[in-house]
Write an enzyme that holds these catalytic residues in place. Structure first.
Site, PDB file in Angstrom:
ATOM      1  N   SER A 168       0.875  -1.184   0.000  1.00 51.97           N
ATOM      2  CA  SER A 168       0.000   0.000   0.000  1.00 51.97           C
ATOM      3  C   SER A 168       0.901   1.220   0.000  1.00 51.97           C
ATOM      4  O   SER A 168       2.048   1.153   0.469  1.00 51.97           O
ATOM      5  CB  SER A 168      -0.865   0.009   1.265  1.00 51.97           C
ATOM      6  OG  SER A 168      -1.372   1.309   1.509  1.00 51.97           O
ATOM      7  N   TYR A 180      -1.667  -1.368  10.472  1.00 56.07           N
ATOM      8  CA  TYR A 180      -1.805  -1.582   9.017  1.00 56.07           C
ATOM      9  C   TYR A 180      -0.536  -1.134   8.295  1.00 56.07           C
ATOM     10  O   TYR A 180      -0.006  -1.851   7.431  1.00 56.07           O
ATOM     11  CB  TYR A 180      -3.033  -0.811   8.528  1.00 56.07           C
ATOM     12  CG  TYR A 180      -3.333  -1.017   7.060  1.00 56.07           C
ATOM     13  CD1 TYR A 180      -3.823  -2.231   6.607  1.00 56.07           C
ATOM     14  CD2 TYR A 180      -3.132   0.003   6.138  1.00 56.07           C
ATOM     15  CE1 TYR A 180      -4.103  -2.426   5.259  1.00 56.07           C
ATOM     16  CE2 TYR A 180      -3.419  -0.181   4.789  1.00 56.07           C
ATOM     17  CZ  TYR A 180      -3.895  -1.396   4.364  1.00 56.07           C
ATOM     18  OH  TYR A 180      -4.172  -1.591   3.032  1.00 56.07           O
TER      19      TYR A 180
HETATM   20  P1  NAP Z   1     -11.828  -6.156   0.522  1.00 53.37           P
HETATM   21  O1  NAP Z   1     -12.844  -5.653  -0.429  1.00 53.37           O
HETATM   22  O2  NAP Z   1     -12.155  -6.249   1.974  1.00 53.37           O
HETATM   23  O3  NAP Z   1     -11.307  -7.588  -0.003  1.00 53.37           O
HETATM   24  C1  NAP Z   1     -10.420  -8.370   0.767  1.00 53.37           C
HETATM   25  C2  NAP Z   1     -10.840  -9.809   0.667  1.00 53.37           C
HETATM   26  O4  NAP Z   1      -9.919 -10.618   1.413  1.00 53.37           O
HETATM   27  C3  NAP Z   1     -12.238 -10.065   1.270  1.00 53.37           C
HETATM   28  O5  NAP Z   1     -13.013 -10.838   0.387  1.00 53.37           O
HETATM   29  C4  NAP Z   1     -11.912 -10.834   2.547  1.00 53.37           C
HETATM   30  O6  NAP Z   1     -12.930 -11.742   2.914  1.00 53.37           O
HETATM   31  C5  NAP Z   1     -10.667 -11.580   2.124  1.00 53.37           C
HETATM   32  N1  NAP Z   1      -9.951 -12.075   3.292  1.00 53.37           N
HETATM   33  C6  NAP Z   1      -9.794 -11.452   4.499  1.00 53.37           C
HETATM   34  N2  NAP Z   1      -9.104 -12.250   5.347  1.00 53.37           N
HETATM   35  C7  NAP Z   1      -8.828 -13.386   4.656  1.00 53.37           C
HETATM   36  C8  NAP Z   1      -8.168 -14.585   5.009  1.00 53.37           C
HETATM   37  N3  NAP Z   1      -7.654 -14.771   6.250  1.00 53.37           N
HETATM   38  N4  NAP Z   1      -8.057 -15.571   4.074  1.00 53.37           N
HETATM   39  C9  NAP Z   1      -8.568 -15.401   2.835  1.00 53.37           C
HETATM   40  N5  NAP Z   1      -9.239 -14.277   2.455  1.00 53.37           N
HETATM   41  C10 NAP Z   1      -9.356 -13.291   3.370  1.00 53.37           C
HETATM   42  O7  NAP Z   1     -10.488  -5.264   0.443  1.00 53.37           O
HETATM   43  P2  NAP Z   1      -9.749  -4.514  -0.774  1.00 53.37           P
HETATM   44  O8  NAP Z   1      -9.869  -3.067  -0.554  1.00 53.37           O
HETATM   45  O9  NAP Z   1     -10.087  -5.110  -2.080  1.00 53.37           O
HETATM   46  O10 NAP Z   1      -8.241  -4.870  -0.379  1.00 53.37           O
HETATM   47  C11 NAP Z   1      -7.493  -5.894  -1.018  1.00 53.37           C
HETATM   48  C12 NAP Z   1      -6.042  -5.688  -0.645  1.00 53.37           C
HETATM   49  O11 NAP Z   1      -5.622  -4.391  -1.105  1.00 53.37           O
HETATM   50  C13 NAP Z   1      -5.744  -5.729   0.842  1.00 53.37           C
HETATM   51  O12 NAP Z   1      -4.501  -6.385   1.069  1.00 53.37           O
HETATM   52  C14 NAP Z   1      -5.617  -4.260   1.229  1.00 53.37           C
HETATM   53  O13 NAP Z   1      -4.800  -4.064   2.350  1.00 53.37           O
HETATM   54  C15 NAP Z   1      -4.986  -3.711  -0.034  1.00 53.37           C
HETATM   55  N6  NAP Z   1      -5.143  -2.275  -0.216  1.00 53.37           N
HETATM   56  C16 NAP Z   1      -6.395  -1.736  -0.304  1.00 53.37           C
HETATM   57  C17 NAP Z   1      -6.514  -0.365  -0.471  1.00 53.37           C
HETATM   58  C18 NAP Z   1      -7.853   0.303  -0.547  1.00 53.37           C
HETATM   59  O14 NAP Z   1      -7.896   1.544  -0.458  1.00 53.37           O
HETATM   60  N7  NAP Z   1      -8.944  -0.432  -0.729  1.00 53.37           N
HETATM   61  C19 NAP Z   1      -5.368   0.441  -0.559  1.00 53.37           C
HETATM   62  C20 NAP Z   1      -4.117  -0.157  -0.488  1.00 53.37           C
HETATM   63  C21 NAP Z   1      -4.012  -1.519  -0.332  1.00 53.37           C
HETATM   64  P3  NAP Z   1     -14.112 -11.246   3.941  1.00 53.37           P
HETATM   65  O15 NAP Z   1     -14.597  -9.924   3.435  1.00 53.37           O
HETATM   66  O16 NAP Z   1     -15.111 -12.340   3.836  1.00 53.37           O
HETATM   67  O17 NAP Z   1     -13.450 -11.152   5.273  1.00 53.37           O
END
Ligand code: NAP
Length: 257
Positions: A141, A154
């Site tokens: 990130s 985080y």
């Molecule tokens: P999201 O919509 O919450 O998607 C994350 C997915 O990972 C969810 O389906 C979640 O399942 C699943 N997950 C959580 N714990 C898990 C586990 N132990 N085993 C397997 N699957 C698991 O989040 P997102 O925003 O797309 O984020 C994806 C990645 O991008 C993350 O690593 C996040 O830190 C990174 N990121 C996001 C942003 C942002 O602004 N969105 C910015 C920088 C980096 P459940 O929902 O069922 O728990």
């Protein structure tokens, strides 16, 4: 068809960036093993890929649990015979300044965001090493590069993922395996909607503040990150090794006013 025939495992592909990447990769010809902790969400992604004419199957696992991850990788190898691309995307948010974070919450954020990169990589790498080929994409990130308020746990995890990416690249370059990291800014996904609810009294004001922070004047969309992930997964990025790729609306290298 930029990923024609590429056998790809994406963790956390039941939602947000992982789901968007799974849909895009499949459209570009990849076969997708869709991992998520939620079978319902993962199966929904599989169904949407199939409806669009792509190939996918569900490969459930909790990325923090070694037995669960080892069984998932065996299943994927059993189905596909190989893994060309591993996208370590699953992650959770962690809100609070350091003194506000309880030890169990700290450990959970470390577990999902760091152990959740370590374990799938540990079990997939021997297969890639044997074939002397592979691309691993780790989700970091832009918070790995800049301080942001009340995100101590985080930020620590995403800095660790960036350092781990560079270290992995050195170890696996001799096997023709590339390891790169994605550094998104704030992307509108369920993860961020939840973060807004838990960290701002007024989520609308929070969103406006985040928009101002990014030079783009807006939040990113999951597709913005999926397109960057597609580049790292494909052979088009064959000279990118151990690199951070920023998709952040200018938040790291620019400054508003
Ligand atoms: P999201 O919509 O919450 O998607 C994350 C997915 O990972 C969810 O389906 C979640 O399942 C699943 N997950 C959580 N714990 C898990 C586990 N132990 N085993 C397997 N699957 C698991 O989040 P997102 O925003 O797309 O984020 C994806 C990645 O991008 C993350 O690593 C996040 O830190 C990174 N990121 C996001 C942003 C942002 O602004 N969105 C910015 C920088 C980096 P459940 O929902 O069922 O728990």
């Amino acid at each position: 068809m930029r990923l024609q025939g590429k056998k790809t495992l994406i963790t956390g592909a039941g939602s947000g960036i992982g789901k968007s990447s799974a849909l895009l990769f499949a459209k570009e010809g990849a076969v997708i093993a869709v991992n998520d902790i939620s079978e319902e969400h993962g199966q929904q992604t599989v169904a949407e890929i199939k409806e669009a004419g792509g190939e996918a199957f569900f490969a459930g696992a909790d990325v923090t649990d070694p037995d669960s991850v080892a069984a998932m990788v065996s299943k994927v190898i059993g189905e596909l015979g190989a893994i060309d691309v591993l996208f370590n995307n699953a992650g959770i948010s962690g809100v609070g300044a350091l003194h506000e974070v309880e030890p169990d919450v700290w450990d959970k954020v470390m577990n999902v965001n760091i152990r959740g990169v370590y374990l799938p990589s540990k079990y997939v790498l021997p297969h890639m090493m044997e074939r002397r080929s592979g691309s691993i994409i780790n989700m970091s990130s832009c918070i790995a590069e800049i301080g942001l308020a009340r995100r101590a746990s985080y930020a620590a995890t995403k800095g660790a993922v960036l350092a781990l990416t560079k270290s992995m690249q050195v170890d696996y370059a001799p096997y023709n395996i590339r390891v790169n990291a994605l550094l998104p800014g704030t992307i509108l996904t369920p993860f961020v909607e939840n973060y807004l609810r838990t960290s701002y009294e007024d989520p609308e004001a929070g969103i406006e503040g985040i928009k101002k922070r990014q030079l783009s004047g807006d939040l990113g969309r999951p597709e913005d990150v999926a397109k960057a992930a597609l580049f790292l997964a494909s052979d088009e990025s064959s000279f990118m090794m151990g690199s951070p790729l920023y998709i952040d609306g200018g938040v790291v290298f620019g400054k508003n006013a």
